[in-house]
Structure formats: structure tokens, C-alpha cells
Scaffold this motif. Structure first.
Motif, PDB file in Angstrom:
ATOM      1  N   UNK A 121       0.851  -1.190   0.000  1.00 60.68           N
ATOM      2  CA  UNK A 121       0.000   0.000   0.000  1.00 60.68           C
ATOM      3  C   UNK A 121       0.891   1.245   0.000  1.00 60.68           C
ATOM      4  N   UNK A 122       0.770   2.093   1.021  1.00 56.80           N
ATOM      5  CA  UNK A 122       1.550   3.326   1.055  1.00 56.80           C
ATOM      6  C   UNK A 122       2.704   3.254   2.051  1.00 56.80           C
ATOM      7  N   UNK A 123       3.062   2.038   2.454  1.00 53.22           N
ATOM      8  CA  UNK A 123       4.238   1.825   3.304  1.00 53.22           C
ATOM      9  C   UNK A 123       5.382   1.369   2.410  1.00 53.22           C
ATOM     10  N   UNK A 124       6.458   2.131   2.397  1.00 55.83           N
ATOM     11  CA  UNK A 124       7.626   1.799   1.582  1.00 55.83           C
ATOM     12  C   UNK A 124       8.854   1.799   2.491  1.00 55.83           C
ATOM     13  N   UNK A 125       9.588   0.685   2.482  1.00 57.50           N
ATOM     14  CA  UNK A 125      10.817   0.556   3.274  1.00 57.50           C
ATOM     15  C   UNK A 125      11.939   0.163   2.325  1.00 57.50           C
ATOM     16  N   UNK A 126      13.057   0.822   2.458  1.00 57.10           N
ATOM     17  CA  UNK A 126      14.222   0.554   1.609  1.00 57.10           C
ATOM     18  C   UNK A 126      15.371   0.091   2.495  1.00 57.10           C
ATOM     19  N   UNK A 127      15.806  -1.147   2.271  1.00 51.98           N
ATOM     20  CA  UNK A 127      16.919  -1.736   3.010  1.00 51.98           C
ATOM     21  C   UNK A 127      18.175  -1.555   2.178  1.00 51.98           C
ATOM     22  N   UNK A 128      19.191  -0.887   2.729  1.00 50.20           N
ATOM     23  CA  UNK A 128      20.393  -0.597   1.951  1.00 50.20           C
ATOM     24  C   UNK A 128      21.634  -1.092   2.686  1.00 50.20           C
TER      25      UNK A 128
END
Length: 374
Positions: free
Chosen positions: A301-308
Motif C-alpha cells: 500500500x503506502x508503506x515503503x521501506x528501503x533496506x540498503x
């Protein structure tokens, strides 16, 4: 020029999607299952992006069934399968089904009377090039805890004993990274082999069951993991799928550090935001000077997580750390990001707001555990 980055996973390549659902029915549940399927079929037919589906029964074992569906691309399917509407739609099937297994595939090549051979696979909605896999499946779960309980939950989640990494001869839990952002928990897992088998293996381990029970009183969404229906609904709602993974095509540099960044999207813009970050990370993987070595974008949905995985500190190169390198990329992110949710006012093209965004997006690391063989 040959790209230097290796994309092993992407929902944004524009290819059509084939979804395969294997089901094992309880004895005598056939008619109830067919009724539930008819209800689901009518509802999914009106979902944007859905092309077709088929229901098949094994000719060798009548208890084994197969549902296949075709979608215009991965994003509309992921939006549907992670929606509350889908949770309610499939509930009538649960009492009929002993076990299920879901698999998703990009269509790479295709022949048939209605789809003649072509030298341009993209013209038929097929994936143009095969991605380079690394044998690792990536997935995440996210849930919220009651405000005021964050420190207690962090203590519980950081303190449990790691379960056995080996699932079977072909499957191994490779890495678990857990972060918090306010009262939101995000748990990212990397699995070599069968993701579903690994998740089930972990859920059965006594040390994991103990910590899950310990955090139950603090969850905003009630659950009972001893009840299959309650557990199924919880994990369906908590799923945070990996929609893109890319890594630089070179040896991992020394002193890589793992960070998670949280990007709250404006209502209805989560997929567009995830796609922007995926494209940015793909460009970074092809830049030998980028501090970002690898990245996984998770979105629901509108939850975005970026693992770097990054060399150095995040604030050494804030634009690269946020995935904003390039002209007007900050403006593009500003258009998609819920500025009020992160406390940023005005343009993101100022150093002050970029640093404020980075500080807000940087999630609190709770634990990062790798198996001994990694």
C-alpha cells in the motif's frame, strides 16, 4: 555497455505475471471449495490488472487443486493480494484447504496460436531479459505496537536466542534484520532455498514462539498464533513484499553497514514511490562511485521501506543514501512523499530538508543476525 548492477528481483519490469496457487483440500470439502472459488472468481474478475484465471484438479490425486491467474504486471496483483478485500474474499476457502503454496513468475517467453513468435518479447508483455538470481528469497513483515511500549518491544525482539539456520538440505535462513520506526516494527529475512519452508521452520522454534507470545500484549492488532485462522490473517496483513532487489556486480567492500529507511507515501502513491526508488537504486548499482552497494525495496500500500547496504555513514552522502541522486529526483520524491508525516515543510531540494528527511527516515536498528555460513 553491459550493466554493472545485478537485478535479481523486480516488480517493475513491465512483464505480465503468472500466479500459481497449489492447494491440498480436506476430504469431503470439494463442493464447499467450489462455491468459495466461484465467489472469489467473480470478485477478482473486476480487479484492475487481472487478465484471466483457471481452476484445475489433479488427474492423479483429486484432493490436489491448482489455481493459475494472469495479470498485466506484478504491481496490481500485489495491491490486490495484500488488500483487506482479498483477506475477506479468501476467508471461505480456509476451512476447505489443508495446505497452500503460492508462486509468482514473470512471463519470460511465450508461444501459442494467439501469441505468435516474435523477436521482441516486450511487445507481448513478456520480460525482455532474464534477471540474475543469487539463490536468495527476500521478504519482510511489518506491524505496529501500542504507543509507549516501543522500548519494551525493542528489548524483547533484540534479546531472543537465534533459531537454527538450517531448515533442510536445500533451505537455510541466511539473515534476519529487524528495525523500528516509531511504533512500527519491520522484520526483513533472507532465505536460501524455499522461503515458505523457512518461515514455517522459524515459526515452530521454541525461542521464536516465546518472543512472539511475549510481544502479543503490546500489539495494536490482536492475534492468537495458536489459532490457524488468526495467524493466517495476521501474517497476511503484516506481509511487506520485496518488490525490487539490486546489488553491485562486484565484490562486497569491507565495512558494509545495513540500514533501513522508511518512506511514508501520499495516499495511493506507494507503488509509484517504490518504483522511483527501485530505478534510482538500479542506477546506483551501475555507478562505481556510489556508496550504495545493494538495496531491497519493500512495499505494501503506502508503506515503503528501503533496506540498503552502504559503505560509510548515511550522512556522508545524504542524496545517495536516500536514493535521490540525479537532477530533480528530490522534487520527484517530494511529489510522492507524505511531507506532513515526516515533518518536512517546503522543498526537498534544500540541504536542510534533505538532512531532516534522512534523519526521520533512518529506522532504529534492533538486531541484525546472519548465519555462521553466510
Amino acid at each position: 555497455m553491459t550493466p554493472s548492477g545485478r537485478v535479481s528481483q523486480s516488480a517493475f519490469d513491465g512483464s505480465r505475471l503468472r500466479v500459481i496457487l497449489l492447494l491440498d483440500l480436506y476430504e469431503g470439502a470439494q463442493e464447499q471449495f467450489l462455491e468459495a472459488y466461484e465467489l472469489m472468481r467473480k470478485q477478482v474478475a473486476s480487479v484492475p490488472g487481472h487478465i484471466s484465471d483457471q481452476l484445475c484438479q489433479s488427474i492423479e490425486n483429486p484432493s490436489q487443486w491448482l489455481i493459475t491467474s494472469e495479470w498485466e504486471s506484478a504491481p496490481p496483483f500485489l495491491a490486490w493480494v495484500n488488500s483487506e478485500e482479498h483477506v475477506e474474499t479468501v476467508k471461505p476457502m480456509h476451512s476447505c484447504v489443508r495446505d497452500t503454496r503460492s508462486m509468482r513468475y514473470s512471463i519470460l517467453r511465450e508461444t501459442g496460436a494467439r501469441r505468435p513468435l516474435t523477436s521482441d518479447p516486450s511487445s507481448a508483455g513478456a520480460q525482455v531479459a532474464a534477471r540474475v538470481g543469487d539463490g536468495v528469497a527476500r521478504h519482510a513483515l511489518t506491524f505496529t505496537v501500542k504507543p509507549g511500549s516501543e522500548s519494551k518491544v525493542a528489548e524483547l525482539l533484540a534479546g531472543y536466542e537465534s533459531p537454527s539456520a538450517k531448515v533442510d538440505e536445500n533451505t537455510r535462513l541466511r539473515r534476519t534484520s529487524l528495525f523500528m520506526h516509531g511504533n512500527r516494527v519491520v522484520r526483513c529475512v533472507e532465505v536460501e532455498g524455499d522461503l515458505l519452508a523457512a518461515l514455517r521452520h522459524v515459526a515452530r522454534q521454541p525461542e521464536v514462539r516465546a518472543v512472539e507470545e511475549a510481544i502479543n500484549p503490546y500489539l495494536e492488532q490482536d492475534r492468537d498464533l495458536t489459532d490457524p485462522e488468526s495467524a493466517r490473517v495476521f501474517f497476511t496483513r503484516a506481509a511487506l513484499p520485496a518488490v525490487h532487489h539490486v546489488v553491485s556486480d562486484g565484490p562486497a567492500p569491507a565495512r558494509l553497514r545495513r540500514h533501513a529507511l522508511y518512506y511514508p507515501a501520499k495516499e495511493g502513491r506507494g507503488t509509484e514511490l517504490a518504483r522511483l526508488l527501485a530505478h534510482q537504486d538500479q542506477a546506483a548499482a551501475e555507478d562505481p562511485n556510489s556508496p550504495v552497494y545493494g538495496s531491497t525495496v519493500f512495499q505494501r500500500d503506502d508503506i515503503v521501506v528501503r533496506l540498503v547496504d552502504i559503505t560509510g555513514d548515511l550522512d556522508t552522502d545524504p542524496l545517495a543514501s536516500l536514493g535521490l541522486k540525479g537532477q530533480r529526483k528530490a522534487a520527484d520524491l517530494e511529489r510522492l512523499l507524505d511531507g506532513a508525516a515526516i515533518g518536512v515543510e517546503g522543498s526537498l531540494e534544500t540541504d536542510r530538508n534533505i538532512n531532516r528527511l534522512l534523519s526521520h527516515a533512518d529506522m532504529l536498528p534492533i538486531t541484525d543476525r546472519s548465519s555462521a555460513e553466510s
